[in-house]
Design an enzyme around this catalytic site. Sequence first.
Site, PDB file in Angstrom:
ATOM      1  CG  HIS A  43       2.396  -1.438  -1.529  1.00  0.00           C
ATOM      2  ND1 HIS A  43       3.306  -2.023  -0.681  1.00  0.00           N
ATOM      3  CD2 HIS A  43       2.734  -0.133  -1.597  1.00  0.00           C
ATOM      4  CE1 HIS A  43       4.158  -1.104  -0.258  1.00  0.00           C
ATOM      5  NE2 HIS A  43       3.836   0.057  -0.814  1.00  0.00           N
ATOM      6  NE  ARG A  47       9.523  -2.617   0.536  1.00  0.00           N
ATOM      7  CZ  ARG A  47       9.021  -2.275  -0.636  1.00  0.00           C
ATOM      8  NH1 ARG A  47       9.707  -2.458  -1.722  1.00  0.00           N
ATOM      9  NH2 ARG A  47       7.811  -1.754  -0.724  1.00  0.00           N
TER      10      ARG A  47
END
Length: 626
Positions: free
Chosen positions: A249, A269
Amino acid sequence: MSVVERQEWDVVVVGAGGAGLRAAVEARERGARTAVICKSLFGKAHTVMAEGGIAAAMANANEHDNWQVHFRDTMRGGKFLNQWRMAELHAQEAPDRVWELETWGALFDRTKDGRISQRNFGGHEYPRLAHVGDRTGLELIRTLQQKIVALQQEDFRETGDYESRLKVFQECTVTRVLKDGPRVSGVFAYERESGRFFVLEAPAVVVATGGIGKSFKVTSNSWEYTGDGHALALLAGAPLLNMEFVQFHPTGMVWPPSVKGILVTESVRGDGGVLRNSEGKRFMFDYVPDVFKEKYAESEEEGDRWYEDPDHNRRPPELLPRDEVARAINAEVKAGRGSPHGGVFLDVSTRMPAETIKRRLPSMYHQFKELADVDITAEAMEVGPTCHYVMGGIAVDSDTAAARGVPGLFAAGEVAGGMHGSNRLGGNSLSDLLVFGRRAGLHAAQYAAGADVRPPVHDADLAVAEEEALRPFSGDPAENPYTLHHELQQAMNDLVGIIRRQGEMEQALERLAELRVRAARAGVEGHRQFNPGWHLALDLRNMLLVSECVARAALERTESRGGHTREDHPTMERTWRNVNLLCRLTDDATGVGLDRETTDPIRPDLLALFEKEELVKYLAEEELYE
Ligand code: FAD
């Protein structure tokens, strides 16, 4: 004759995360007497940690969304290596599984007009993640637990016994799947608190044990993720599929060292957070690969406009699939443009009002405040890649979740391979758990009902399982399991991590062989009552086996695709598109062997969902011709 206590069930589910609980609910509702067994406390599975949401094309936030678009995104994210039938079923059934959760009491965040709210995530064309703030996994598990309790109450009303048809054995670890000839006959397990051994006999066993992250040093994964289910299946004779694909990740915490690897959810995000390097540059615009160029914004202005008007602008490259973002961060740090503690900056503070950040990302706000003394409403976070998810797993039949080659064995959730191809999109795990957890429970129950006789559990096998489990107590404790674990994690991080090279992987295989010899001498002191050293000594067998699968498959695949990046073979090769790598235990059970297999051609009506120009980038010449 063994004196280990035995109980008879129709279906045993190993694991009480989202996949295991959904399987158990289904099996019980189909009439199977079902036992669930889990290593941790009931309700404290890894699924609880899931933050961002569940991907399902419900079209609540954008009416253009549908299962076909979700299927396309999933295949693109997996770089077309997905078991396409799984990706199809997943995209079709995910909305029903989310709505079903609501009928069982889940409380999702809402849109202004009262529908389930859906948020943006990397690689998803439309806002698609149903969520509960950034605590979605907790709500998912809470709801499934509540459903289990409701079923037990129903059983009590009929039979006078809450656990007559559905029982949870918590804080118990399975060390072996038992067999009668080729068929499954049950599981061998121990209670973590007392060290007592017991056997659950059943013709059908569903493995739902999650991932393997604890073999790596920097990981977002919880302590349970020692690859037990992968190893149990391998030892029972089932192959593991495409184990080279491990997802790093892009955004784990990098500071302070004690919390390195803890996840910073992608919703940061998705909700507008941006990545910057030490020069303040939004560097992701420099890292959009050709296959994604048409779909992503070329300028910051266009990317920013997309949040308000997604129909007329392209998405910002911070929302590329995870493998792309992780590699970009790695490259920035390597080029000397990293943050003070070896990551990059992830900023929401200049993008949203403080109150919005606290409301939409409450866990992130607290996580940084409490663990790093950083106020994310006022300053940027420092983030870097962390081992997060394994795409490889038990090779299963796409429709039934039956493990290949072992009648009676089923697998669902992170432990099963194939659904996500070479890279998983965020949000697609929680939906995977629900869709294939249900399917595994359904088919396990049907299989158990159709079994003419119950396969017997053999005393000789129990004796072997007992001896294996007690071995760490015999003789001098020559090797310390904690030291071995530490060395394994370091080797996997350094030699089979985010960027891989042939020589390093060969070195990793040598290290793993040495560690396996030493692990056979791993010893513990004390007794069987809650003895974490003993538990770790037993888990080491699994971590070493699974790590060998990852290293062997990674060495074999001479290309870069999704969660597998080779510095010495940096491009994605179309000739590898239809190649699966299957790991099997060697005949003498001392190591892992590898086979290549060609995948089934993708069904023409599914291929027709893509533009031909796009397929040319992925498919091998002969596939295009066909
Ligand atoms: P788990 O939930 O891990 O359950 C495994 C179970 O198996 C546990 O009960 C464990 O005790 C048991 N077990 C293991 N070994 C044994 C054994 N030997 N004997 C008995 N029991 C055993 N995915 C998304 O889709 N959306 C997200 O927003 C998201 N956020 C995430 C955030 C974080 C921090 C992390 C780490 C992951 C996130 N993921 C997300 C991924 C997702 O949470 C996992 O892939 C998923 O929860 C795995 O579920 P599972 O049911 O397969 O396994």
